[in-house]
Write an enzyme that holds these catalytic residues in place. Structure first.
Site: not given
Length: 466
Positions: A120, A150, A226
Site C-alpha cells: 500500500h 501487503d 508502515s
C-alpha cells in the site's frame, strides 16, 4: 543439684521464648495463606518464594545500532505530464508536475539494495524515491508485489554496499518477547520504539476475506512507519510493520506486523519466479471455539475443523476428511485458522507438511503435499478466482469454470459466492483464469458484465454487474 535445676529452668525459659516467637512472628504470617472454609479444612494456595527483582536488564542499544541504518524512507510520487487544472495554463506555469501519493518506510534486506516495504506504500506509483538514513536519495524500481499480503519488493542501485537486516525465524518468536519497531517517517528520520510481542497469528478479519496471520505488538507504530522493521533484541528481522488498529489511524496500543517467514518467502518467490508461488493444503474450514465445540459435541475447544476437502488436492490424496480436526502442522500448534494459514503461507507448492489431526477422538498423522494456487483478480467484479480440478467440477456438476476464492469488495454476498464456480462471463465459456483475463481485457467497459456461476450448493445462477 542446684546447677541441674538452673539448667532445667534456662532450657524451659528458652523453649518458652522460642514458642512465643513462633506464635508472634511466624504463625500470624501463615494466616495469609491458610483460610478456613465451611468444611473446616485448610485451603493451601501456591505461593512463589523466589526473591525475583522485577525489571529488565535488556540492552536495546545494540539491536538499534544494527538496524536503524537499514530502514529507509519510501516516497510514492505520481508524475503528471500534462496540466491538471486551469491554473497550469499560464505563461509562467508548468505543463506537468509531481504529487506525493503516499509515503512510508522500507527495510534493506541485501547489501546490493533490495528493499521490502508494504504494497500500500508503493501502490499506483509512477516514481518511487528512497531516502537512506544518511540523507542520500535514490530512484527505486518495483520488482514485484503481493497485494493480498501487503508486501512489495523494490530495488535501488547504490554506489557501495548498504547496511541490511538479516531475516530471523518468526516461528520461533514468543509472546512476551522484547521487540523493537524501527521506522523512517519523512520528517523524523529513523525512529525506534520498544515493546513486547502481545500475540501471534492475529487475524484482523479484513474486508478481502483472506485470513492472515499477524504478529501483534505494543511497540508504538504510526502510519509513517508502515513497511518498517520489527526486530528482536539480536537485531534480526521478525516482521514487517503494516497495520494499526485504532479509530483515528494513530497508535493507541495495538500494532501488527507480517511475520518475517511469510515476507521472506514472498520476496524469494518474486526474485526467483517473478510472482508469488502460493501453496494450498486443499481444505476449507473454521476455527473451533467453545460455541462450535458445544454445537458439534467435540472433545476439544481449539483447532481447525475441516468443512470441505478440495477434490484432487493434496489434502484429499492424503486422506483428510470432512469433520477432521487439525491440531498441528509440522511443529506448529494449530489453535485457530490463522495459525494454519500463517504457516502454510510460508510454504510453496510441492512442499510436504506433516498434519496431525483428530478423527472421532483418535489422533492420526498424514503427510500432505501442497498444491499450487493460481489466481486472478477480477477488479471490475471485486472477485478473486483460481483454476480448479476436473474432480471438483464434477462435484458441482459444472462442465467447466474457475473457483471464486474470495471477495474483494465489502458489499458482495461472500457467503453465497466464495467457493462457487464461475462457468461463463458474458455468455463466453470460462475454462481457466487465462480465459477470464482475456474476456475482461477485451470487453466493452460501458456494457454490464453477466456472470453465470454455480453456488456452493451446486445451483446454477446468473448475476449482472453494472
Amino acid at each position: 543439684m542446684k546447677k541441674i535445676a538452673n539448667l532445667i529452668l534456662v532450657s524451659a525459659l528458652g523453649g518458652a521464648i522460642t514458642l512465643g516467637s513462633y506464635k508472634l512472628f511466624i504463625e500470624d504470617d501463615q494466616s495469609d495463606f491458610f483460610t478456613e472454609n465451611p468444611s473446616g479444612k485448610n485451603v493451601v494456595l501456591p505461593v512463589s518464594n523466589t526473591n525475583t527483582i522485577y525489571g529488565t536488564n535488556v540492552d536495546f542499544t545494540e539491536a538499534a545500532e544494527k538496524t536503524i541504518h537499514a530502514v529507509v524512507h519510501v516516497k510514492n510520487v505520481a508524475v503528471f505530464k500534462g496540466p491538471r487544472s486551469i491554473w497550469d495554463y499560464n505563461p509562467y506555469g508548468s505543463n506537468g508536475g509531481r504529487a506525493l501519493q503516499g509515503a512510508g518506510s522500507g527495510v534493506i534486506i541485501t547489501p546490493d539494495g533490495y528493499i521490502v516495504t508494504n504494497n500500500h506504500v508503493i501502490k499506483g506509483a509512477s516514481e518511487i524515491e528512497v531516502t537512506l538514513n544518511n540523507n542520500k536519495t535514490f530512484k527505486a524500481e518495483v520488482i514485484g508485489s503481493d497485494p493480498a499480503s501487503d508486501i512489495a519488493l523494490i530495488k535501488i542501485n547504490p554506489e557501495s554496499e548498504l547496511d541490511y537486516i538479516p531475516f530471523g525465524n518468526s516461528d520461533n518468536t514468543k509472546i512476551g518477547e522484547w521487540v523493537l519497531a524501527v521506522g523512517n517517517p519523512f520528517n523524523l528520520k529513523s525512529t525506534v520504539t520498544a515493546g513486547i510481542i502481545s500475540a501471534k497469528a492475529r487475524d484482523l478479519n479484513m474486508q478481502d476475506n483472506s485470513p492472515q496471520s499477524f504478529i501483534q505488538t505494543d511497540a508504538a507504530i504510526n502510519p509513517g512507519n508502515s513497511g518498517g522493521a520489527l526486530v528482536n533484541i539480536n537485531g534480526e528481522l521478525i516482521g514487517i510493520n503494516t497495520a494499526i488498529s485504532s479509530p483515528s489511524g494513530s497508535y493507541i496500543g495495538y500494532a501488527f506486523a507480517i511475520p518475517s517467514n511469510n515476507a521472506r518467502k514472498i520476496v524469494e518467490d518474486i526474485i526467483e519466479y517473478g510472482d508469488v508461488q502460493k501453496g494450498i493444503l486443499g481444505i476449507r474450514g473454521r476455527s473451533i471455539d467453545n460455541a462450535v465445540s458445544k454445537e458439534l459435541d467435540l472433545e476439544t475447544s481449539q483447532g481447525v475443523i475441516v468443512a470441505m476437502v478440495t477434490p484432487g488436492s493434496g489434502a484429499e490424496k492424503s486422506g483428510i476428511k470432512e469433520l477432521d480436526i487439525i491440531k498441528k502442522i509440522d511443529d506448529i500448534q494449530i489453535k485457530k485458522f490463522a495459525d494454519l494459514t500463517g504457516y502454510i503461507n510460508s510454504k510453496r507448492p510441492g512442499d510436504k507438511v506433516k498434519v496431525i489431526l483428530l478423527r472421532q477422538g483418535r489422533e492420526k498423522t498424514v503427510e500432505v503435499e501442497l498444491t499450487k494456487l493460481e489466481t486472478y483478480q477480477i477488479a471490475a467484479l471485486g472477485l478473486e478466482v483460481s483454476n480448479i480440478s476436473s474432480e471438483e467440477l464434477k462435484s458441482f456438476k459444472a462442465p467447466y469454470g474457475v473457483r471464486i476464492n474470495r471477495t474483494l469488495a465489502p458489499d458482495l454476498p461472500s457467503e453465497d459466492l466464495i467457493g462457487g464456480i464461475i462457468s461463463e462471463i458474458n455468455n463466453i465459456p470460462v475454462k481457466s483464469i487465462n480465459d477470464v483475463e482475456d474476456i475482461m481485457e477485451s470487453r466493452s467497459r460501458s456494457n454490464p458484465i453477466v456472470v453465470t456461476y454455480y453456488n456452493i450448493r451446486g445451483e446454477k445462477q446468473r448475476m449482472i454487474w453494472r
